[in-house]
Design an enzyme around this catalytic site. Structure first.
Site, PDB file in Angstrom:
ATOM      1  N   GLY A  99       0.732  -1.180  -0.104  1.00 33.28           N
ATOM      2  CA  GLY A  99       0.041   0.071  -0.151  1.00 33.28           C
ATOM      3  C   GLY A  99       0.794   1.325  -0.012  1.00 33.28           C
ATOM      4  CB  CYS A 103     -15.163   5.038 -29.580  1.00 31.39           C
ATOM      5  SG  CYS A 103     -14.167   4.791 -31.163  1.00 31.39           S
TER       6      CYS A 103
HETATM    7  N1  LLP Z   1      -1.762  -7.021  -0.809  1.00 30.11           N
HETATM    8  C1  LLP Z   1      -3.019  -6.884  -1.265  1.00 30.11           C
HETATM    9  C2  LLP Z   1      -4.028  -8.058  -0.218  1.00 30.11           C
HETATM   10  C3  LLP Z   1      -3.455  -6.295  -2.350  1.00 30.11           C
HETATM   11  O1  LLP Z   1      -4.831  -6.033  -2.432  1.00 30.11           O
HETATM   12  C4  LLP Z   1      -2.680  -5.119  -2.635  1.00 30.11           C
HETATM   13  C5  LLP Z   1      -3.242  -4.112  -3.557  1.00 30.11           C
HETATM   14  C6  LLP Z   1      -1.281  -5.053  -2.346  1.00 30.11           C
HETATM   15  C7  LLP Z   1      -0.915  -6.033  -1.557  1.00 30.11           C
HETATM   16  C8  LLP Z   1      -0.186  -4.184  -2.965  1.00 30.11           C
HETATM   17  O2  LLP Z   1      -0.767  -2.669  -2.845  1.00 30.11           O
HETATM   18  P1  LLP Z   1       0.199  -1.748  -3.379  1.00 30.11           P
HETATM   19  O3  LLP Z   1       1.655  -1.833  -2.502  1.00 30.11           O
HETATM   20  O4  LLP Z   1       0.658  -1.911  -4.846  1.00 30.11           O
HETATM   21  O5  LLP Z   1      -0.501  -0.562  -3.137  1.00 30.11           O
HETATM   22  N2  LLP Z   1      -5.456  -0.584  -9.192  1.00 30.11           N
HETATM   23  C9  LLP Z   1      -5.387   0.544  -8.437  1.00 30.11           C
HETATM   24  C10 LLP Z   1      -4.441  -0.373  -7.296  1.00 30.11           C
HETATM   25  C11 LLP Z   1      -5.257  -1.634  -6.736  1.00 30.11           C
HETATM   26  C12 LLP Z   1      -4.592  -2.239  -5.488  1.00 30.11           C
HETATM   27  C13 LLP Z   1      -5.129  -3.349  -5.191  1.00 30.11           C
HETATM   28  N3  LLP Z   1      -4.473  -4.203  -4.155  1.00 30.11           N
HETATM   29  C14 LLP Z   1      -4.334   1.500  -8.945  1.00 30.11           C
HETATM   30  O6  LLP Z   1      -3.910   1.488  -9.994  1.00 30.11           O
HETATM   31  O7  LLP Z   1      -4.162   2.550  -8.058  1.00 30.11           O
END
Ligand code: LLP
Length: 429
Positions: A247, A358
């Site tokens: 996150g 589109c």
């Molecule tokens: N662990 C779990 C259980 C998760 O659901 C996620 C991301 C992560 C780790 C990794 O999170 P990160 O470090 O990448 O923030 N498509 C969205 C982001 C969706 C994140 C989903 N879960 C965007 O483009 O901002």
């Protein structure tokens, strides 16, 4: 020779007036491979990983790259060779880890909706841990494991009810979210799981959201997690590892998230103060490892000045870069030729940068001052995470090619889709 780096992207810089990723000029890569083209810096990924590794010096910690951020095999290979584990959310992601040379024993399997087939495949592959997200899933995983005469190592994903103060679509740790087991149900759920023959409780897990730019939600989550660990262990169930999820945000538009090492110094101080400093720790970072390591190179097709708006129509679109359409996300956009960067006194046009799809939602940037013409190339920055992995063939557009740069070497890690790729598996009546 002059060199100038872009904010937050030390391996992506102008050198002699040309935008480069490490030692490769993007013009040359775009001429060779066409556009839209994703280009990643290996050094940037490893530098981002090193910040976490520094933060964990002397601790028992496992970094599991959340591969949903970018699941291309060449990218996974970089992290596998650097010793990372992987956070997966499907059997497809597990197959990719194995194809890239990753270690199944360092895989953790997250997600609210694992199928029986996926549970079976992950158990047979010998993954390290299932991050279980509901009481119903616990019973099904137990059944599947018993049928294979195996025991599934599990963590329960807890919903700590902490507000990560990010976009609502990527907030996951609040009450009312579909993720995790509610804080006040956690102990009972652990007691239930610990009594089942097909499960082996090994840890506890949380993940509160994505693109988090404050440290306070993490520090709050530590306290709430440790309160739970204390009550679960008091009930006689040992918790071998604590997983704090992913996150951590990146700089897209002047954002100032904490650095991974600085954040972990503070998190570890809290863990130490409560006597958990030597516990095994797991984390699941995605975006912060790859987001600022990648750009998407696109070519200007047409300039379309208008009465109310000017448009810069490029050959990348929402199928390649879905984040603006989905989350109103900001990605900086710069020309590959430094002299075409809009200066306050230059003849620049304030444009919406849009793709050929589109839909009015097909935009990449709003109101950007640009001093470019048809045929010029632009780089969409911070495109290493959640771009290629969320791309699609919408409008029957081929998925883009990808290059991974390592110093002077540029490896094509994914070919652009051919028409045959796009139609594979389809049948006429
Ligand atoms: N662990 C779990 C259980 C998760 O659901 C996620 C991301 C992560 C780790 C990794 O999170 P990160 O470090 O990448 O923030 N498509 C969205 C982001 C969706 C994140 C989903 N879960 C965007 O483009 O901002």
């Amino acid at each position: 020779m002059t060199s100038r780096t872009l904010p937050g992207q030390p391996h992506i810089h102008y050198k002699d007036g040309q935008l480069c990723v490490e030692d490769c000029t993007l013009e040359a890569l775009a001429s060779e491979h066409g556009t839209p083209l994703f280009v990643y810096s290996k050094a940037s990924m490893l530098a981002a990983l090193a910040a976490y590794q520094r933060g964990f010096t002397g601790r028992n910690a496992q970094i599991c790259y959340a591969m949903k951020a970018n699941s291309s095999l060449g990218v996974l290979q970089v992290f596998a060779q650097a010793g990372c584990g992987f956070d997966i959310v499907s059997a497809g992601e597990l197959a990719r880890v194995l194809a890239a040379g990753g270690d199944a024993g360092k895989v953790i399997f997250s997600g609210v909706g694992k199928t029986r087939r996926e549970m079976r495949e992950a158990l047979l592959a010998g993954i390290g841990c299932f991050n279980v997200e509901s009481e119903a899933e616990i019973d099904v995983l137990n059944e599947v494991a018993v049928s294979l005469q195996l025991r599934a190592p599990i963590s329960i994903r807890v919903n700590p009810n902490v507000d990560p103060k990010t976009h609502p679509y990527i907030s996951t740790g609040l009450k009312g979210s579909k993720f995790g087991v509610a804080h006040d149900r956690t102990l009972a759920t652990y007691q239930h799981a610990a009594a089942l023959p097909g499960l082996h409780v090994v840890g506890i897990d949380c993940h509160i959201g994505s693109q988090i730019t404050l440290e306070s939600p993490y520090l709050d989550a530590v306290d709430r997690m440790l309160d739970l660990v204390e009550s679960i262990e008091a009930a006689g169930i040992p918790i071998h590892h604590i997983d704090f999820g992913g996150g951590l945000g990146i700089n897209y538009n002047g954002d100032t998230p904490p650095q991974a090492d600085a954040l972990w110094t503070k998190m570890l101080a809290k863990l130490d103060a409560r006597g958990f400093g030597q516990r095994k720790l797991m984390i699941e970072p995605g975006r912060s490892l790859v987001g600022n390591a990648g750009v998407c190179v696109t070519e200007v097709l047409f300039m379309k000045p208008g009465e109310q708006k000017n448009f810069c129509i490029v050959d990348a679109a929402m199928n390649d870069l879905p984040r603006p359409a989905m989350y109103q996300a900001f990605h900086d956009i710069v020309p590959l030729e430094q002299k075409k960067r809009a200066q306050p006194d230059s003849a620049s046009l304030v444009c919406d940068v849009v793709g050929p799809v589109c839909e009015s939602g097909d935009w990449i940037g709003h109101d950007r001052p640009l001093a470019v013409a048809a045929g010029d190339r632009l780089a969409v920055l911070s495109a290493g995470a959640y771009c290629m992995s969320m791309s699609s063939n919408y409008n029957s557009r081929p998925r883009a090619a990808e290059v991974l740069v390592d110093g002077k070497q540029a490896h094509l890690i994914r070919e652009r889709d051919s028409l045959a790729d796009q139609m594979r598996g389809e049948r006429l009546l």
